[in-house]
Design an enzyme around this catalytic site. Sequence first.
Site, PDB file in Angstrom:
ATOM      1  N   LYS A  80       0.823  -1.222   0.000  1.00  0.00           N
ATOM      2  CA  LYS A  80       0.000   0.000   0.000  1.00  0.00           C
ATOM      3  C   LYS A  80       0.853   1.267   0.000  1.00  0.00           C
ATOM      4  CE  LYS A  80      -3.500  -2.589  -0.201  1.00  0.00           C
ATOM      5  NZ  LYS A  80      -4.739  -3.012   0.418  1.00  0.00           N
TER       6      LYS A  80
HETATM    7  C1  PLP Z   1      -5.730  -4.090   0.750  1.00  0.00           C
HETATM    8  C2  PLP Z   1      -7.205  -3.900   0.755  1.00  0.00           C
HETATM    9  C3  PLP Z   1      -8.013  -4.354   1.808  1.00  0.00           C
HETATM   10  C4  PLP Z   1      -7.508  -5.265   2.904  1.00  0.00           C
HETATM   11  O1  PLP Z   1      -6.437  -4.784   3.619  1.00  0.00           O
HETATM   12  P1  PLP Z   1      -5.448  -5.861   4.347  1.00  0.00           P
HETATM   13  O2  PLP Z   1      -4.551  -4.987   5.150  1.00  0.00           O
HETATM   14  O3  PLP Z   1      -4.733  -6.588   3.267  1.00  0.00           O
HETATM   15  O4  PLP Z   1      -6.287  -6.740   5.183  1.00  0.00           O
HETATM   16  C5  PLP Z   1      -9.358  -4.038   1.789  1.00  0.00           C
HETATM   17  N1  PLP Z   1      -9.903  -3.340   0.783  1.00  0.00           N
HETATM   18  C6  PLP Z   1      -9.171  -2.908  -0.266  1.00  0.00           C
HETATM   19  C7  PLP Z   1      -9.842  -2.120  -1.341  1.00  0.00           C
HETATM   20  C8  PLP Z   1      -7.806  -3.191  -0.323  1.00  0.00           C
HETATM   21  O5  PLP Z   1      -7.089  -2.769  -1.381  1.00  0.00           O
END
Ligand code: PLP
Length: 372
Positions: free
Chosen positions: A189
């Site tokens: 991210k």
């Molecule tokens: C990455 C993501 C999540 C989940 O986050 P994690 O930290 O991997 O559990 C949820 N929604 C979206 C749109 C994402 O890109």
Amino acid sequence: MPSRGLIPINRPVMDDEEIRAVVRVLRSGILTSKSGSGTNVMQFEDAFARYVGARYAVAVNSGTAALHVSLLAAGVGRNDEVIVPSFTFVATAETVVLAGGTPVFVDIDPDTYCIDPNELEAAITTRTKAIVPVHLYGLTADMDSIMKVAKDHDITVIEDAAQAHGAEYKGRRAGNLGHMACFSFYGSKNMVTGEGGMVTTDNREFADTARSIRNHGESKAYQSNILGHNYRMPEMEAALGSVQLGKLPSFLEARSKNAAALSEALKANQEIQLPLEPEDYKHSWYVYTLRLKGSNAAKRDKVVRQIRERRVDCQVYYPKPVHLQPYYKAFSPVELKNTETAARQVFSLPVHPSLDEKDLDRIIHAVRKALE
Ligand SMILES: *Cc1c(COP(=O)(O)O)cnc(C)c1O
């Protein structure tokens, strides 16, 4: 000729500062914040709340945990429906089911790839408890329209801002646009803690409930008032997150510059639709997503393969919408035309801060060649 490595779709940017921050926690021997000992989680929460402009922030150990906690704090339970887009990562719908509710999938706007506010009224029933708009690829959903519908029907709005750290909508940041918002700090991210997440809100009651659910539903030690989980963020991650948050503005600037360079180089090609950044919006450029206009999946997949052959990590987010995945089919008899078309036509390119001039040239060249 130097060997040319794969340009990854995303890559965390870290240096000695992150290493020192984590080592400092390790040396302190205080790895959790639970018994009031560690302070890194609290400091990270305060800084993150201030950054997004929300009153409260509650750190958890994944973006998925943030979604689950928010839905539970909103009171979602058995017999409740939650409106979600299907063009998203599965966690958006998965957490609705985990909370005991039923996901109701609605279609997207084909230009922004975010939930289409015009589709909401038809999806609302007396059982609708929440709406979870996803700020897909880093562009916020049309929140004014969504909040208006939600207000008319007394529905809680939870932003899935997992891809939208620092994105803006009409001068306000993601995380401060709905009643609650959820962030992820997963390794790919815009800012990272490895695994990790955050809930932000202006609502004291939501924040208190989220804090309690994160820690087994306790109000004080060994007194559980509600059903909870262990969703606590470790101190090491919070220390890492605080350093990353300080660097986020420079990350976003680099992403935006890279996106502008890609758009400038590709805009003349009539076969593709460039990603949109409407006026009054600020994109956080989690990935740079193109649409191969009028294409089918096979043709798009061939373009993706050809770009990858040139060592550029092109990816499809998302090739199979959630409502068509085996487990979720049962929840949705609907056809979502814009979602299913987008899933056949989009592909995403790297736009992350560590790309240099040469990388950008390679990406542009790979796309041009693939489209020839
Ligand atoms: C990455 C993501 C999540 C989940 O986050 P994690 O930290 O991997 O559990 C949820 N929604 C979206 C749109 C994402 O890109």
